[in-house]
Each structure stands twice: as C-alpha cells, then as structure tokens.
Design a protein around this motif. Structure first.
Motif, PDB file in Angstrom:
ATOM      1  N   TYR A  16       6.546  -6.658   2.059  1.00 24.11           N
ATOM      2  CA  TYR A  16       5.784  -7.899   1.926  1.00 24.11           C
ATOM      3  C   TYR A  16       6.361  -8.945   2.862  1.00 24.11           C
ATOM      4  O   TYR A  16       7.583  -9.030   3.049  1.00 24.11           O
TER       5      TYR A  16
ATOM      6  N   ILE B  47       1.188 -11.069   3.351  1.00 23.45           N
ATOM      7  CA  ILE B  47       0.700  -9.778   3.818  1.00 23.45           C
ATOM      8  C   ILE B  47       1.534  -8.665   3.199  1.00 23.45           C
ATOM      9  O   ILE B  47       2.760  -8.769   3.118  1.00 23.45           O
TER      10      ILE B  47
ATOM     11  N   GLU C 182      -1.317  -2.244   7.257  1.00 23.72           N
ATOM     12  CA  GLU C 182      -1.650  -3.379   6.412  1.00 23.72           C
ATOM     13  C   GLU C 182      -2.454  -2.947   5.193  1.00 23.72           C
ATOM     14  O   GLU C 182      -3.433  -2.211   5.303  1.00 23.72           O
ATOM     15  N   LEU C 183      -2.020  -3.427   4.018  1.00 24.28           N
ATOM     16  CA  LEU C 183      -2.700  -3.145   2.758  1.00 24.28           C
ATOM     17  C   LEU C 183      -3.518  -4.326   2.267  1.00 24.28           C
ATOM     18  O   LEU C 183      -4.595  -4.145   1.691  1.00 24.28           O
ATOM     19  N   SER C 184      -2.993  -5.526   2.441  1.00 20.86           N
ATOM     20  CA  SER C 184      -3.685  -6.709   1.936  1.00 20.86           C
ATOM     21  C   SER C 184      -3.194  -7.932   2.697  1.00 20.86           C
ATOM     22  O   SER C 184      -2.097  -7.942   3.260  1.00 20.86           O
ATOM     23  N   ARG C 185      -4.039  -8.984   2.666  1.00 18.33           N
ATOM     24  CA  ARG C 185      -3.707 -10.246   3.325  1.00 18.33           C
ATOM     25  C   ARG C 185      -4.364 -11.375   2.542  1.00 18.33           C
ATOM     26  O   ARG C 185      -5.584 -11.385   2.349  1.00 18.33           O
ATOM     27  N   LEU C 186      -3.538 -12.315   2.073  1.00 23.03           N
ATOM     28  CA  LEU C 186      -4.035 -13.441   1.293  1.00 23.03           C
ATOM     29  C   LEU C 186      -3.626 -14.751   1.954  1.00 23.03           C
ATOM     30  O   LEU C 186      -2.495 -14.894   2.421  1.00 23.03           O
TER      31      LEU C 186
ATOM     32  N   ALA D   7      -0.636  -3.309  -2.935  1.00 25.87           N
ATOM     33  CA  ALA D   7      -1.331  -4.436  -2.311  1.00 25.87           C
ATOM     34  C   ALA D   7      -1.266  -5.661  -3.212  1.00 25.87           C
ATOM     35  O   ALA D   7      -1.331  -5.559  -4.439  1.00 25.87           O
TER      36      ALA D   7
ATOM     37  N   ARG E 129      -2.793  -8.757  -4.946  1.00 27.85           N
ATOM     38  CA  ARG E 129      -4.127  -9.136  -5.382  1.00 27.85           C
ATOM     39  C   ARG E 129      -4.196 -10.649  -5.566  1.00 27.85           C
ATOM     40  O   ARG E 129      -3.494 -11.396  -4.901  1.00 27.85           O
ATOM     41  N   GLU E 130      -5.022 -11.105  -6.483  1.00 26.39           N
ATOM     42  CA  GLU E 130      -5.221 -12.537  -6.655  1.00 26.39           C
ATOM     43  C   GLU E 130      -3.970 -13.200  -7.231  1.00 26.39           C
ATOM     44  O   GLU E 130      -3.134 -12.562  -7.872  1.00 26.39           O
TER      45      GLU E 130
END
Length: 299
Positions: A92, A107, A119-123, A162, A164-165
């Motif tokens: 992360y 990320i 990359e798994l997720s990006r907020l 990943a 999440r919110e």
C-alpha cells in the motif's frame, strides 16, 4: 549494515521488505540519500521496496545482507509512503503530488513473485497525503494518519487486499499554535489484535489511543501527555503489545511505556538517542524500530 545508493529522484520516504517486514520498516530518513537495511538473520531472495520523495517506488533485491541495484517499479509523481500487508503479498502507498495542494491517493498493489507490482485499487484522499499507514490482517482494515489534516482514517480491505471505501475518519483535537489551531498526526500503529491503534500528535505532545469497532469505526478512547514528550514523532509496540516506545523528534529521546492491554499506558523510562556530550549540529530523530527479539531498539 549494508547500504545502497538511491537514484537521483530524491531521498527515500518509506521502506518495506517482503517476508521479514516487521523488522525492516520505514528505514528511510535515517540516512540522507541512501538506504540502510539491518538484516535479522540469514535471508535469501527478499525484495526491498523504497518509497522516494518524488520519484515513485523502487525495488532492490536483498540477498545475504546485501542490497542490489535499485530499479523503479512505480513511476507515479510525488512522495510515496509504504506499508506491506501482513503476508507481504500486497503493498500500500499514499501518494502526495509535488504541489501538495490536493490530488493525494491511496493505492494498493499486488506484489508479484519477481517483485513487480500490479495495481489493485486506487482511492482519492480528501484528507490529503497519509504520512503513515498501518494494516491489520485480523480486521481486514487499513489505517492512515494525515499530518496536514490532523486526522486518522480507516479503510476496509477486500479479500484480495484491495482498499475499499473509507469506513471512518477521526479528527484529533486542535490546539492553538501561533495563529492557527493545529493537530499533527505523525504515525499510526495497531496493537496485536487490531482492536486498538496508537497515534502520536507531534504538535501537541500527546499520544492518542483509539478503539476500533468491528466495522472499522474509530473512537478516541484516551490520550496521554508527558513532560518527557518533545515532539513525539513515531512509535513502535512489541509483539504482544505489552510495551510501547515513543521517539521524540525534537528531544532526541525514547520514552517507554507499559501497556495494560486495554489502551492504558504507564511511563517507565526515558533515554536519549545521542550522547550526553554531543555538541554537533542540531539533531532531529526520525524513526524507531524494535528487533523481533524485543532486546534491541534502533533509532
């Protein structure tokens, strides 16, 4: 102790090593422009990730106590702070753009066998850049501490890691500093089961204990202040979370606490990190590490 030159993109801002990450963490800042790694045994084929000040994320091979050449595996612009998941399979990072006026992101990357990242997720981060991250595998939760905003936020994690919110956000109390009222969260660390977190406020000389509900809600449980605090910057707990050590940035000292397991802290020691007869340039302490044996502290 071995060292490896970091490319010219900037001084390191975070370090994580796969497999033995609990010991080799966030070593950047101990030395300017180089990376120092203290091996804790005979290790072969590990990966060391370096978060740079402005050039993305770099990867070094770590074998037999030696670091290989650094190569860039993520080229995002801006300062990058790093944290590995408990199994070392997810990395992360909080990315701060060079202009520091918005656009910060959280990320999550899958760490492949060869150390490259997917990359798994990006907020997006409304709070701004996180200067510290912490992950609890038991709670499937990630925490981030924002120095600029003086807040701590929690994020739920999916089964594959990943982010999440956002689950919760807690603003630290602000106190007058010059013409402003400030709070400066400079670190965040879970206890051993993920039910509590500890946050130093470097501006107001406090350590906050946060309770964490199963849904990720953060609740300020208590705080402690001490005459021994002189800019508490980072902290570390032993494996059983029965001891907590706080590093003073401006005071160049370590303050030790007994932890009762419920968030209560009792101070038992303060020791300097520099000799009593030191007369060199002004010293600011940056990082603290605890060896897995709990017999040695590095600052």
């Amino acid at each position: 102790m071995q060292s490896s030159e970091v490319p010219e993109y900037g001084r390191p801002s975070g370090v994580e090593r796969v497999k033995n990450a609990p010991f080799v963490r966030r070593l950047a800042g101990l030395l300017s422009g180089v990376l120092a790694v203290c091996p804790c045994g005979a290790i072969g084929g590990d990966h060391v990730f370096i978060g740079s000040g402005e050039g993305g994320i770099y990867l070094c091979e770590f074998d037999d106590g030696r670091l290989g050449e650094a190569r860039r595996v993520f080229s995002g612009e801006g300062s990058t702070n790093l944290e590995l998941g408990p199994a070392g399979e997810v990395l992360y990072t909080s990315v701060r753009p060079p202009e520091r006026n918005g656009g910060a992101q959280l990320i999550a990357f899958e760490v492949r066998e060869d150390g490259t990242l997917r990359e798994l997720s990006r907020l997006g981060l409304a709070t701004g850049h996180f200067c510290s991250l912490a992950v609890s595998g038991e709670r499937r939760l990630l925490l981030g501490a924002s120095y600029d905003a003086g807040v701590v936020a929690s994020f739920r994690l999916a089964d594959h890691g990943a982010a999440r919110e956002k689950a919760s956000q807690l603003e630290l109390p602000r106190f007058p500093k010059g013409r402003k009222e400030l709070a400066r969260a400079h670190d965040v660390e879970f206890n051993n089961d993920g039910s509590l977190a500890f946050v130093p406020d470097i501006a107001n000389d406090r350590i906050y204990t946060l309770a964490i509900d199963p849904d990720g809600t953060l609740i300020q449980k208590s705080f402690i202040s001490s005459d021994s605090f002189q800019g508490p910057r980072h902290l570390v707990l032993n494996a059983g979370a029965s001891r907590l050590y706080v590093l003073n940035q401006m005071g160049s000292s370590i303050v030790g606490f007994d932890h009762d397991g419920r968030g209560g802290l009792s101070e038992f020691q303060t020791i300097p990190t520099i000799p009593s007869d030191y007369d060199g340039p002004q010293n600011h302490s940056a990082e603290i590490l605890l060896h897995p044996s709990a017999k040695h502290i590095y600052a």
